[in-house]
Write a protein that holds these residues in place. Structure first.
Motif, PDB file in Angstrom:
ATOM      1  N   GLY A  61       0.816  -1.207   0.000  1.00  0.00           N
ATOM      2  CA  GLY A  61       0.000   0.000   0.000  1.00  0.00           C
ATOM      3  C   GLY A  61       0.851   1.258   0.000  1.00  0.00           C
ATOM      4  O   GLY A  61       1.883   1.315   0.668  1.00  0.00           O
ATOM      5  N   ILE A  62       0.420   2.251  -0.755  1.00  0.00           N
ATOM      6  CA  ILE A  62       1.084   3.552  -0.766  1.00  0.00           C
ATOM      7  C   ILE A  62       0.098   4.566  -0.203  1.00  0.00           C
ATOM      8  O   ILE A  62      -0.982   4.770  -0.767  1.00  0.00           O
ATOM      9  CB  ILE A  62       1.533   3.948  -2.184  1.00  0.00           C
ATOM     10  N   LEU A  63       0.484   5.159   0.915  1.00  0.00           N
ATOM     11  CA  LEU A  63      -0.390   6.087   1.625  1.00  0.00           C
ATOM     12  C   LEU A  63       0.265   7.443   1.818  1.00  0.00           C
ATOM     13  O   LEU A  63       1.488   7.530   1.944  1.00  0.00           O
ATOM     14  CB  LEU A  63      -0.729   5.555   3.022  1.00  0.00           C
ATOM     15  N   SER A  64      -0.562   8.475   1.904  1.00  0.00           N
ATOM     16  CA  SER A  64      -0.074   9.795   2.313  1.00  0.00           C
ATOM     17  C   SER A  64      -0.042   9.828   3.840  1.00  0.00           C
ATOM     18  O   SER A  64      -0.655   8.977   4.504  1.00  0.00           O
ATOM     19  CB  SER A  64      -0.998  10.894   1.791  1.00  0.00           C
ATOM     20  N   ARG A  65       0.638  10.779   4.382  1.00  0.00           N
ATOM     21  CA  ARG A  65       0.670  10.926   5.851  1.00  0.00           C
ATOM     22  C   ARG A  65      -0.744  11.155   6.390  1.00  0.00           C
ATOM     23  O   ARG A  65      -1.109  10.612   7.426  1.00  0.00           O
ATOM     24  CB  ARG A  65       1.580  12.074   6.266  1.00  0.00           C
ATOM     25  N   GLU A  66      -1.535  11.942   5.669  1.00  0.00           N
ATOM     26  CA  GLU A  66      -2.912  12.222   6.101  1.00  0.00           C
ATOM     27  C   GLU A  66      -3.745  10.938   6.109  1.00  0.00           C
ATOM     28  O   GLU A  66      -4.531  10.713   7.021  1.00  0.00           O
ATOM     29  CB  GLU A  66      -3.577  13.266   5.188  1.00  0.00           C
ATOM     30  N   GLN A  67      -3.575  10.113   5.081  1.00  0.00           N
ATOM     31  CA  GLN A  67      -4.313   8.856   5.021  1.00  0.00           C
ATOM     32  C   GLN A  67      -3.889   7.922   6.149  1.00  0.00           C
ATOM     33  O   GLN A  67      -4.718   7.215   6.707  1.00  0.00           O
ATOM     34  CB  GLN A  67      -4.107   8.176   3.669  1.00  0.00           C
ATOM     35  N   ALA A  68      -2.606   7.928   6.462  1.00  0.00           N
ATOM     36  CA  ALA A  68      -2.105   7.062   7.530  1.00  0.00           C
ATOM     37  C   ALA A  68      -2.677   7.462   8.889  1.00  0.00           C
ATOM     38  O   ALA A  68      -2.722   6.648   9.812  1.00  0.00           O
ATOM     39  CB  ALA A  68      -0.580   7.098   7.568  1.00  0.00           C
ATOM     40  N   GLU A  69      -3.136   8.695   9.004  1.00  0.00           N
ATOM     41  CA  GLU A  69      -3.743   9.165  10.246  1.00  0.00           C
ATOM     42  C   GLU A  69      -5.235   8.867  10.305  1.00  0.00           C
ATOM     43  O   GLU A  69      -5.855   9.032  11.353  1.00  0.00           O
ATOM     44  CB  GLU A  69      -3.488  10.663  10.415  1.00  0.00           C
ATOM     45  N   LYS A  70      -5.817   8.447   9.197  1.00  0.00           N
ATOM     46  CA  LYS A  70      -7.245   8.104   9.155  1.00  0.00           C
ATOM     47  C   LYS A  70      -7.398   6.630   9.522  1.00  0.00           C
ATOM     48  O   LYS A  70      -6.864   5.756   8.850  1.00  0.00           O
ATOM     49  CB  LYS A  70      -7.831   8.333   7.763  1.00  0.00           C
ATOM     50  N   GLU A  71      -8.139   6.368  10.576  1.00  0.00           N
ATOM     51  CA  GLU A  71      -8.238   5.013  11.122  1.00  0.00           C
ATOM     52  C   GLU A  71      -8.740   4.005  10.098  1.00  0.00           C
ATOM     53  O   GLU A  71      -8.177   2.924   9.956  1.00  0.00           O
ATOM     54  CB  GLU A  71      -9.145   5.012  12.348  1.00  0.00           C
ATOM     55  N   LYS A  72      -9.786   4.335   9.365  1.00  0.00           N
ATOM     56  CA  LYS A  72     -10.394   3.377   8.439  1.00  0.00           C
ATOM     57  C   LYS A  72      -9.414   2.967   7.328  1.00  0.00           C
ATOM     58  O   LYS A  72      -9.243   1.787   7.055  1.00  0.00           O
ATOM     59  CB  LYS A  72     -11.665   3.988   7.838  1.00  0.00           C
ATOM     60  N   ILE A  73      -8.782   3.957   6.704  1.00  0.00           N
ATOM     61  CA  ILE A  73      -7.853   3.646   5.612  1.00  0.00           C
ATOM     62  C   ILE A  73      -6.658   2.859   6.134  1.00  0.00           C
ATOM     63  O   ILE A  73      -6.259   1.848   5.554  1.00  0.00           O
ATOM     64  CB  ILE A  73      -7.379   4.933   4.901  1.00  0.00           C
ATOM     65  N   LEU A  74      -6.083   3.315   7.240  1.00  0.00           N
ATOM     66  CA  LEU A  74      -4.909   2.647   7.791  1.00  0.00           C
ATOM     67  C   LEU A  74      -5.237   1.214   8.196  1.00  0.00           C
ATOM     68  O   LEU A  74      -4.463   0.291   7.920  1.00  0.00           O
ATOM     69  CB  LEU A  74      -4.355   3.422   8.987  1.00  0.00           C
ATOM     70  N   LYS A  75      -6.398   1.022   8.795  1.00  0.00           N
ATOM     71  CA  LYS A  75      -6.808  -0.323   9.240  1.00  0.00           C
ATOM     72  C   LYS A  75      -6.923  -1.277   8.042  1.00  0.00           C
ATOM     73  O   LYS A  75      -6.414  -2.402   8.085  1.00  0.00           O
ATOM     74  CB  LYS A  75      -8.142  -0.224   9.982  1.00  0.00           C
ATOM     75  N   VAL A  76      -7.563  -0.833   6.979  1.00  0.00           N
ATOM     76  CA  VAL A  76      -7.717  -1.676   5.789  1.00  0.00           C
ATOM     77  C   VAL A  76      -6.364  -1.924   5.132  1.00  0.00           C
ATOM     78  O   VAL A  76      -6.046  -3.049   4.747  1.00  0.00           O
ATOM     79  CB  VAL A  76      -8.710  -1.039   4.786  1.00  0.00           C
ATOM     80  N   ALA A  77      -5.546  -0.880   5.023  1.00  0.00           N
ATOM     81  CA  ALA A  77      -4.224  -1.037   4.406  1.00  0.00           C
ATOM     82  C   ALA A  77      -3.371  -2.025   5.196  1.00  0.00           C
ATOM     83  O   ALA A  77      -2.717  -2.886   4.610  1.00  0.00           O
ATOM     84  CB  ALA A  77      -3.523   0.321   4.309  1.00  0.00           C
ATOM     85  N   MET A  78      -3.412  -1.930   6.516  1.00  0.00           N
ATOM     86  CA  MET A  78      -2.613  -2.831   7.341  1.00  0.00           C
ATOM     87  C   MET A  78      -3.116  -4.269   7.260  1.00  0.00           C
ATOM     88  O   MET A  78      -2.340  -5.211   7.297  1.00  0.00           O
ATOM     89  CB  MET A  78      -2.589  -2.353   8.791  1.00  0.00           C
TER      90      MET A  78
END
Length: 179
Positions: A61-78
């Motif tokens: 996964g390639i994320l922005s810092r802002e996306q990494a701070e969003k629980e839903k996106i980070l949870k799915v990416a992880m």
């Protein structure tokens, strides 16, 4: 129960062998970079359900810092990706020369990509990928749908942007099929 030195040595050798086999499998799997664009969208979940059927890819996964701070996106990416790379690092490492999938591509990014306006990370990534021979894939169900209320000239213009992406050799995948 005590294990003899010989049994312990065999056990350790087996663990090392299994570890080496897993590492070899990982090397054989093709890296596929998943570029998260914008806010959370249920189409990401749909994409990951579809891609799970093929285990031949190593999803990164390639994320922005802002996306990494969003629980839903980070949870799915992880959960769905074996690794996560921040956008800045991905550019530095020139990962765009590999295969990149856009599970969701909003209309503004579509238009800017078709017009070669590199003022967003996504379009910069696409340009660098094309310049380096990287493969780009856009999921058709990740494109913003029409409402049916748009003027026909607007629909035609958006469709011409999609055609332009195809002319740029960007794949548009529909339910696992290339277009």
């Amino acid at each position: 129960m005590e294990a003899s030195k010989e049994e312990l040595s065999r056990f350790i050798a087996k663990i090392i062998e299994l570890y080496d086999q897993e590492k070899e499998k990982e090397k054989q799997r093709i890296p596929m970079y998943i570029l998260f664009s914008g806010e959370w969208d249920e189409r990401y979940a749909s994409f990951f359900q579809q891609i799970k059927e093929s285990s031949s890819y190593q999803l990164i996964g390639i994320l922005s810092r802002e996306q990494a701070e969003k629980e839903k996106i980070l949870k799915v990416a992880m959960k769905e990706c074996e690794k996560i790379v921040m956008r800045e690092e991905a550019l530095e490492r020139r990962l765009y020369s590999q295969t990149t999938v856009f599970p969701v591509l909003h209309r503004d990014i579509l238009a800017k990509a078709a017009l070669c306006i590199p003022d967003t990370f996504e379009v910069i990534w696409m340009q660098k990928a094309m310049e380096s021979g990287g493969k780009l894939v856009v999921m058709a169900n990740g494109l913003d749908p029409f409402t049916g209320k748009e003027p026909s000239a607007y629909r035609e213009r958006v469709l011409s942007y999609i055609k332009t992406l195809l002319e740029f050799d960007i794949e548009i995948k529909v339910d696992g099929e290339e277009r």
